[in-house]
Enzyme design. Structure first.
Site, short mmCIF file in Angstrom:
data_model
loop_
_atom_site.label_atom_id
_atom_site.label_comp_id
_atom_site.label_asym_id
_atom_site.label_seq_id
_atom_site.Cartn_x
_atom_site.Cartn_y
_atom_site.Cartn_z
CG ASP A 271 -2.00 0.99 1.26
OD1 ASP A 271 -1.97 1.89 0.41
OD2 ASP A 271 -2.88 0.88 2.12
CG ASP A 282 -4.61 5.37 -0.17
OD1 ASP A 282 -3.93 4.33 -0.24
OD2 ASP A 282 -5.28 5.67 0.85
CG HIS A 351 -9.62 6.87 3.32
ND1 HIS A 351 -8.77 7.69 2.66
CD2 HIS A 351 -9.06 5.63 3.25
CE1 HIS A 351 -7.72 7.00 2.23
NE2 HIS A 351 -7.87 5.73 2.57
CG HIS A 359 -7.82 8.62 6.52
ND1 HIS A 359 -7.66 7.72 7.54
CD2 HIS A 359 -7.37 8.00 5.40
CE1 HIS A 359 -7.12 6.60 7.05
NE2 HIS A 359 -6.92 6.75 5.77
CD GLU A 384 -8.05 1.61 2.40
OE1 GLU A 384 -7.06 0.86 2.50
OE2 GLU A 384 -8.04 2.81 2.76
CD GLU A 479 -6.27 2.34 -0.49
OE1 GLU A 479 -5.22 1.79 -0.10
OE2 GLU A 479 -6.80 3.31 0.08
#
Ligand SMILES: [Co+2]
Length: 498
Positions: A271, A282, A351, A359, A384, A479
């Protein structure tokens, strides 16, 4: 990076209690590590309105077929180059083992063809000059992705059309006009996406059983910095490289002194994030060499894609969670003769993302029964999902590596000089982006654990310890970062890999 359920005081307490047995033998002082775990892990995710420094709208940039072809060609060249380098390395190793002195790297005609292809695109170009198209990518990568896009226009992600009441958006001229105002910003985040794709393509050839995780992270982070053309807070790594193994679902990266080696039977979540002007990509995938994990990995891949397919303007967050759970829990996996249902990790979530804020306030659940808050036009989301053969619930455990400044912490008076100077470093190097202890080491900070603890105690910085399901179980993650454009949903980080 995973969103963890907020206000998890019990998890923090449990982690602190479990601490002594769990500390990896790192250089860290046990007391300091424990103190870090004791710090408030309360993730008071604030609903921040985050339209911070957006670049001024200028002429709309359209991705041409030429640009797409250029991107594809660049990726292909890089791949050929890597293959060739790997072959050479293998041949050299073989030769060395045979101790014959015969290099034997010339290989067959195919090798020659690959070499020709790799060199062919570039012709006789020199990469020393800033002008003109660059030659093929080096190994490890050193040529920034933007140099392969002289038009400055980066490829669009995967487009998914809105449905039902929002189907009209696809062809609305008014909405298309609204979209043009954001085209520079979107182009920037597409550049970050292209960097992410190229970094992971490069790493996929490197990640093998036997690799030391700290070396892997170093290599990935170096590649990320080179390809994004890192420059202070303007462009670079968005957060530490997660490489959580097995029952550890998220937020693990090695601290210095951690000699963990990847093994054939591990399930690793890679990640990592890339950012340009605070626009964060992300995006994560799961590495498993042993095919026995394939059903687990596939379940999570499908579940993430179901979440992406469900997301949209005016879609309730709880409906995304329900769709994810439906798909995830329709799978099972057999390990050592025992069948495990695959569960969603119910206290992890996707998020929303805002500039320099990983976030941004909205959580995207991966089980049913979540909030009815709706997704809105213009929002970025990290979708994710995590599947597990364990309880489907994570708690904090092991030594902390990830930290991040609290986005909403205003000025906090600090008495400890070490805390003050460390905060100055954090402000300069990372701002409100997440960082890890290795990142502090790299910018020259030493003996910072007490200062870091003071910052955590003061609420200026929050620790994000590893998030773990039950020992002996396996967790997987996929994700992507998506953008809810006015006329369509764009899966920015989509690649031909996942
Ligand atoms: Co994330």
């Amino acid at each position: 990076m995973a969103g963890a359920e907020a206000a998890n005081g019990t998890a923090a307490a449990a982690a602190a209690a479990a601490k002594p047995a769990a500390e990896p033998a790192a250089a860290a002082v046990a007391a300091e590590a424990k103190a870090a775990a004791d710090a408030p892990a309360d993730a008071a995710t604030p609903a921040a309105d985050a339209d911070a420094p957006a670049p001024p709208p200028t002429a709309a940039a359209e991705v041409t077929e030429e640009d797409k072809a250029a991107a594809a060609a660049a990726r292909k060249r890089a791949k050929n180059q890597r293959k060739k380098a790997n072959k050479k390395a293998n041949a050299a190793a073989a030769a060395e083992a045979a101790a014959s002195g015969e290099p034997g790297a010339a290989g067959g005609g195919r090798d020659g063809a690959a070499a020709a292809a790799a060199a062919g695109g570039g012709g006789k170009k020199k990469k020393s000059k800033k002008k003109g198209p660059p030659g093929p990518q080096t190994d490890p990568p050193t040529i920034p992705v933007h140099r392969y896009f002289p038009s400055g226009v980066f490829p669009e992600g995967e487009i998914q059309h809105y449905r039902d009441d929002n189907a009209y958006r696809t062809s609305s001229a008014e909405l298309r006009e609204r979209e043009r105002l954001e085209s520079d910003m979107v182009n920037t985040v597409r550049q970050a996406s292209e960097v992410h794709r190229q970094v992971r393509a490069y790493m996929k050839d490197y990640i093998k059983p036997g690799v030391k995780l700290i070396d892997m992270c170093q290599r990935l982070e170096d590649a990320n910095r080179a390809l994004v053309d890192a420059k202070g807070l303007e462009a670079g790594i968005a957060f530490p490289t997660g490489c959580s193994l097995n029952h550890v679902a998220a937020h693990y990266t090695p601290n210095s002194g951690d000699d963990t080696v990847l093994s054939y039977d591990d399930v690793m979540k890679v990640d990592f994030g890339t950012q340009i002007n605070g626009r964060i990509i992300d995006c994560a995938w799961t590495v498993a060499f042993n095919p026995r994990y394939d059903p687990l990995v596939e379940a999570v891949r499908e579940a993430t894609n179901a979440g992406i397919a469900t997301a949209g303007i005016d879609v309730r967050l709880c409906d995304v969670g329900e769709a994810v759970q439906e798909v995830m829990e329709s799978h099972e996996v057999e390990l050592d003769g025992k069948t495990f249902p695959i569960k969603c990790v119910r206290n992890l979530n996707g998020h929303s993302i805002a500039p320099y804020q990983i976030h941004a306030g909205k959580s995207v659940p991966i089980v049913k029964g979540g909030e009815a808050t709706k997704m809105e036009e213009g929002e970025f989301f990290a979708i994710e999902t995590f599947g597990s053969t364990g309880k489907g619930y994570v708690r904090e455990d092991y030594e902390c590596s990830h930290y991040m400044k609290n986005f909403d912490a205003g000025h906090v008076p600090l008495r400890l000089p070490r805390a003050r100077s460390l905060l100055a470093t954090i402000d300069r190097e990372f701002g409100t982006l997440a960082f890890c202890r290795r990142f502090l080491d790299r910018v020259g900070e030493t003996k910072y654990l007490m200062g870091l603890k003071a910052l955590c105690d003061a609420g200026v910085v929050d620790p994000y310890p590893p998030l773990c399901d039950t020992r002996g179980c396996y967790t997987a993650q996929f994700e992507h970062t998506i953008l809810l454009r006015p006329t369509c949903k764009e899966v920015l980080s989509r690649g031909d890999d996942y």
